[in-house]
Design a protein around this motif. Structure first.
Motif, PDB file in Angstrom:
ATOM      1  N   THR A 124       0.865  -1.181   0.000  1.00  0.00           N
ATOM      2  CA  THR A 124       0.000   0.000   0.000  1.00  0.00           C
ATOM      3  C   THR A 124       0.902   1.231   0.000  1.00  0.00           C
ATOM      4  O   THR A 124       2.094   1.130   0.320  1.00  0.00           O
ATOM      5  CB  THR A 124      -0.901   0.055   1.250  1.00  0.00           C
ATOM      6  OG1 THR A 124      -0.077   0.285   2.411  1.00  0.00           O
ATOM      7  CG2 THR A 124      -1.698  -1.239   1.426  1.00  0.00           C
ATOM      8  N   GLU A 151       1.014   3.465   2.190  1.00  0.00           N
ATOM      9  CA  GLU A 151       1.505   3.629   3.558  1.00  0.00           C
ATOM     10  C   GLU A 151       2.708   2.732   3.816  1.00  0.00           C
ATOM     11  O   GLU A 151       3.707   3.164   4.412  1.00  0.00           O
ATOM     12  CB  GLU A 151       0.389   3.308   4.561  1.00  0.00           C
ATOM     13  CG  GLU A 151      -0.735   4.321   4.596  1.00  0.00           C
ATOM     14  CD  GLU A 151      -1.713   4.180   3.435  1.00  0.00           C
ATOM     15  OE1 GLU A 151      -1.663   3.130   2.730  1.00  0.00           O
ATOM     16  OE2 GLU A 151      -2.518   5.094   3.224  1.00  0.00           O
ATOM     17  N   HIS A 152       2.624   1.486   3.368  1.00  0.00           N
ATOM     18  CA  HIS A 152       3.774   0.592   3.541  1.00  0.00           C
ATOM     19  C   HIS A 152       4.990   1.099   2.755  1.00  0.00           C
ATOM     20  O   HIS A 152       6.124   1.024   3.233  1.00  0.00           O
ATOM     21  CB  HIS A 152       3.416  -0.830   3.099  1.00  0.00           C
ATOM     22  CG  HIS A 152       2.468  -1.518   4.022  1.00  0.00           C
ATOM     23  ND1 HIS A 152       1.131  -1.654   3.750  1.00  0.00           N
ATOM     24  CD2 HIS A 152       2.668  -2.107   5.237  1.00  0.00           C
ATOM     25  CE1 HIS A 152       0.544  -2.295   4.743  1.00  0.00           C
ATOM     26  NE2 HIS A 152       1.447  -2.585   5.655  1.00  0.00           N
ATOM     27  N   ASP A 193      -3.567  -6.446   7.147  1.00  0.00           N
ATOM     28  CA  ASP A 193      -3.428  -5.310   8.064  1.00  0.00           C
ATOM     29  C   ASP A 193      -4.071  -4.051   7.500  1.00  0.00           C
ATOM     30  O   ASP A 193      -4.562  -3.202   8.242  1.00  0.00           O
ATOM     31  CB  ASP A 193      -1.953  -5.029   8.343  1.00  0.00           C
ATOM     32  CG  ASP A 193      -1.283  -6.108   9.174  1.00  0.00           C
ATOM     33  OD1 ASP A 193      -1.989  -6.945   9.766  1.00  0.00           O
ATOM     34  OD2 ASP A 193      -0.031  -6.114   9.222  1.00  0.00           O
ATOM     35  N   SER A 194      -4.037  -3.921   6.174  1.00  0.00           N
ATOM     36  CA  SER A 194      -4.549  -2.709   5.537  1.00  0.00           C
ATOM     37  C   SER A 194      -6.056  -2.717   5.399  1.00  0.00           C
ATOM     38  O   SER A 194      -6.653  -1.699   5.027  1.00  0.00           O
ATOM     39  CB  SER A 194      -3.917  -2.541   4.149  1.00  0.00           C
ATOM     40  OG  SER A 194      -4.411  -3.531   3.260  1.00  0.00           O
ATOM     41  N   LYS A 221       4.598  -1.850  12.222  1.00  0.00           N
ATOM     42  CA  LYS A 221       3.741  -1.666  11.043  1.00  0.00           C
ATOM     43  C   LYS A 221       4.237  -2.471   9.852  1.00  0.00           C
ATOM     44  O   LYS A 221       3.436  -2.911   9.015  1.00  0.00           O
ATOM     45  CB  LYS A 221       3.668  -0.174  10.694  1.00  0.00           C
ATOM     46  CG  LYS A 221       2.899   0.647  11.715  1.00  0.00           C
ATOM     47  CD  LYS A 221       2.969   2.133  11.398  1.00  0.00           C
ATOM     48  CE  LYS A 221       2.177   2.942  12.412  1.00  0.00           C
ATOM     49  NZ  LYS A 221       2.308   4.411  12.164  1.00  0.00           N
TER      50      LYS A 221
END
Length: 274
Positions: free
Chosen positions: A14, A16-17, A187-188, A241
């Motif tokens: 993602t 974010e990752h 997780d996302s 994370k």
């Protein structure tokens, strides 16, 4: 002045990752810059579809590859093996990982609850040079294949996320997903993967190695390894994370297991995923 480039292309599941990986890389390289006079370092993006040429760059300070091109496509001859990440995800044991074997909701309802029950289904795979998507699945299927065939067809998708989308859209019914990618996607909380069912896991293998050009000296490679450890410890929340617990320093020969997967499948006469 020497110029270097670096990227971490493999687990950016993602945006974010991707930002967290870039942050870890930036902090690691800042430590390297203070400890070793390497010259200019640029953090870039690995070009899609051209990863082999990217990984063979003479100015590559750090990147991440898959065990299949590292062992099977000759990449080990051109790079330093820097480290292997240790992840906290179901299917991981130390620096080792597995692939999650998954089926579509429709296939599950029709009884595809074991790998053997997937005979004749439509498979999806991220790429022919992927250990997690192709080589590990081929190894798992080989004892079940008949006359070198098991699936009705194979759809090549380009990524694990695209494989999962193929399962949810009905374009395919079964596939194998890197367990770290699978955990990060869960997780996302991405809705497109709802309904996909897990039916098993492949055998374990060494995880995706971090590599650098052989133009990097041995002492500089050690500085880079220490910098990765320090940057990881500096931000526990970022590590959480990323599901990242540490870095192992494996010998290159550890990746001979990747070749063993292929050889075992060949002994069953199953040399291609089909």
């Amino acid at each position: 002045m020497t110029r270097w480039t670096a990227s971490l292309p493999m687990y950016n599941v993602t945006p974010e990752h991707a930002a967290w990986w870039r942050s870890l890389l930036s902090d690691s390289l800042a430590i390297v810059a203070r400890a070793s006079d390497l010259g200019d370092i640029t953090i870039g993006n690995a070009p899609a579809g051209e990863l082999m040429s990217h990984w063979r760059r003479k100015d590559l300070l750090l990147s991440q590859t898959c065990g299949y091109p590292y062992r099977m496509l000759g990449l080990a001859n051109d790079v330093h093996l820097i480290a292997t990440p240790i992840f906290d995800a179901p299917g991981c044991e130390g620096p080792r990982y597995r692939s999650v074997i998954v089926v579509s909701a429709q296939a599950w309802k029709r009884g595809a609850k074991t790998l053997e029950a997937c005979r004749g289904l439509r498979a999806a795979c991220n790429g022919a040079d992927s250990h997690s998507g192709m080589n590990a699945l081929r190894h798992a299927v080989a004892p079940l294949a008949r006359d070198g065939r098991f699936f009705a067809s194979v759809l090549w998708t380009g990524s694990h996320a695209a494989t999962l989308r193929a399962l949810t859209s009905g374009a395919a019914e079964v596939g194998a997903i890197d367990c770290v990618t699978f955990a990060l996607l869960h997780d996302s909380h991405l809705a497109p993967f709802d309904g996909v069912q897990t039916i098993g896991m492949t055998a374990s293998a060494p995880g995706l190695p971090l590599i650098a050009s052989r133009a990097l000296g041995e002492e500089q490679a050690d500085v880079l390894r220490d910098a990765l450890d320090a940057a990881l410890a500096a931000d526990p929340e970022r590590a959480r994370k990323l599901r990242l617990r540490g870095f192992a320093r494996l010998a290159g020969e550890a990746y001979a297991e990747i070749e063993t997967f292929a050889n075992t499948a060949a002994q069953y006469g199953y040399t291609e995923l089909r």
